[in-house]
Design an enzyme around this catalytic site. Sequence first.
Site, mmCIF file in Angstrom:
data_model
loop_
_atom_site.group_PDB
_atom_site.id
_atom_site.type_symbol
_atom_site.label_atom_id
_atom_site.label_comp_id
_atom_site.label_asym_id
_atom_site.label_seq_id
_atom_site.Cartn_x
_atom_site.Cartn_y
_atom_site.Cartn_z
ATOM 1 N N SER A 267 35.561 -15.840 29.400
ATOM 2 C CA SER A 267 35.265 -16.422 28.088
ATOM 3 C C SER A 267 36.370 -17.428 27.737
ATOM 4 O O SER A 267 36.612 -18.354 28.510
ATOM 5 C CB SER A 267 35.126 -15.319 27.035
ATOM 6 O OG SER A 267 34.585 -15.818 25.847
ATOM 7 N N ASP A 349 23.520 -16.795 28.642
ATOM 8 C CA ASP A 349 24.685 -16.748 27.765
ATOM 9 C C ASP A 349 24.472 -17.636 26.538
ATOM 10 O O ASP A 349 24.334 -18.849 26.664
ATOM 11 C CB ASP A 349 25.926 -17.216 28.537
ATOM 12 C CG ASP A 349 27.227 -16.887 27.828
ATOM 13 O OD1 ASP A 349 27.212 -16.771 26.584
ATOM 14 O OD2 ASP A 349 28.256 -16.763 28.510
ATOM 15 N N HIS A 381 26.602 -13.182 27.874
ATOM 16 C CA HIS A 381 28.048 -13.390 27.825
ATOM 17 C C HIS A 381 28.748 -12.078 28.146
ATOM 18 O O HIS A 381 29.133 -11.315 27.257
ATOM 19 C CB HIS A 381 28.454 -13.902 26.451
ATOM 20 C CG HIS A 381 29.835 -14.483 26.411
ATOM 21 N ND1 HIS A 381 30.170 -15.644 27.066
ATOM 22 C CD2 HIS A 381 30.963 -14.056 25.794
ATOM 23 C CE1 HIS A 381 31.451 -15.912 26.852
ATOM 24 N NE2 HIS A 381 31.953 -14.957 26.080
#
Length: 405
Positions: A267, A349, A381
């Site tokens: 991330s 995502d 995600h």
Amino acid sequence: MTPETKDQHTVNEVVYTSESDIYFLTNYDSDLTYLAKFDLEAKTFEKILQLEKEDFTNLVFSKKDQILYIIGSYGVEDRLYAYDLKSKKLETINSPTSIIEKLIVMPSGNLYIKGRTSTRPNNIFVSKDRSTTWEELTRYRIPGVRDEELVEPAVLTYPSFDGLEIEALFFKAKEENSNGYVILWPHGGPQSLERKWFRAMFQVLLNRGYSIFAPNFRGSSNYGLKFEKMVEGDWGHGPRLDNLEGIEWMIQNGYADREKILLLGGSYGGYMALLLHGRHADYFKAVVDLFGPSNLFSFIESVPDFWKPFMDQWVGHPEKDKERLTKDSPISYLDGMTKPMLVIQGANDPRVVQKESDQIVAALKEKGREVEYIVLEDEGHGFSKKQNEIMVYRKMLEFFERYAD
């Protein structure tokens, strides 16, 4: 309940202790969150209790004992307190875990905690004597793995480029299977942090001989509001240098070998891994990016709608901050990305869309760079399916072992 102000602050964990008294946690006019009270009859706000260098994060009321149980937190672990409403005294009490996920007080006065440590996943504990002793109710462990095979981290602190103190966790692989490599893990968020909580990925890597360095660079939560806001409008300068200073400090103090450093992030940490690779590739033997933004302009355009109102403050404005966003976008440094890379992306995502990984992988392949790319068709995600998580960990191990000579 707090006095009027233009300054941003939070109010949470609201508890009614009587018909007129409301206790709650806030960082109004403060860098750290503290216990406050609002009197409904007098319409008055009062700061009740604040600790130096510690945030209060949770608040639970025992009506039977007239005690407010408070979870205090600063950095990598939690602490548990009891505030007696009659005596107005605060007492530090015993906690069975380093991280407290949830605290419940029953009408009987019994305390229940769900919590975890670096080597144990979440378990549920009960105390029937106001935390003097705790009974573990669930005993959830890692199947087939003995407790002594798992690694607890050391807590380190080091000065960054501007003197700011940075706290970090260092998980050292056991001597009998250590390969001498240290993995730099810039955490996600960015307004999150790495703590003494169980992370399966870390223990997998440690078991295969890799040590892990996880710095809580500027912008990390749990070190006060001022520290947390340092990343707003500065995704790629201060936090990047905090990570670099951490690597140098590790090398200078004998924790890491300059020739044996790997890079892994997810991330925001994936973004940081790409940026560090592009600007400082000489530090790393190989790089893994999990779901990381590669271009801040396209990232700002593609985030979920409910994120968009605060993107100007959080990341930057595409026109007003064009120069800075260009400088802080990993895709601006393709020429510097010379080390082998593994990129993992979820096809669904919503936060970091697949285009973020597609574009940088395509650009690097066009330059003839060594890039392995895996798109998880049934993920967003992160990992929602255990089989995907296991597969990615295996791929990461195979990838690192290929380049860790």
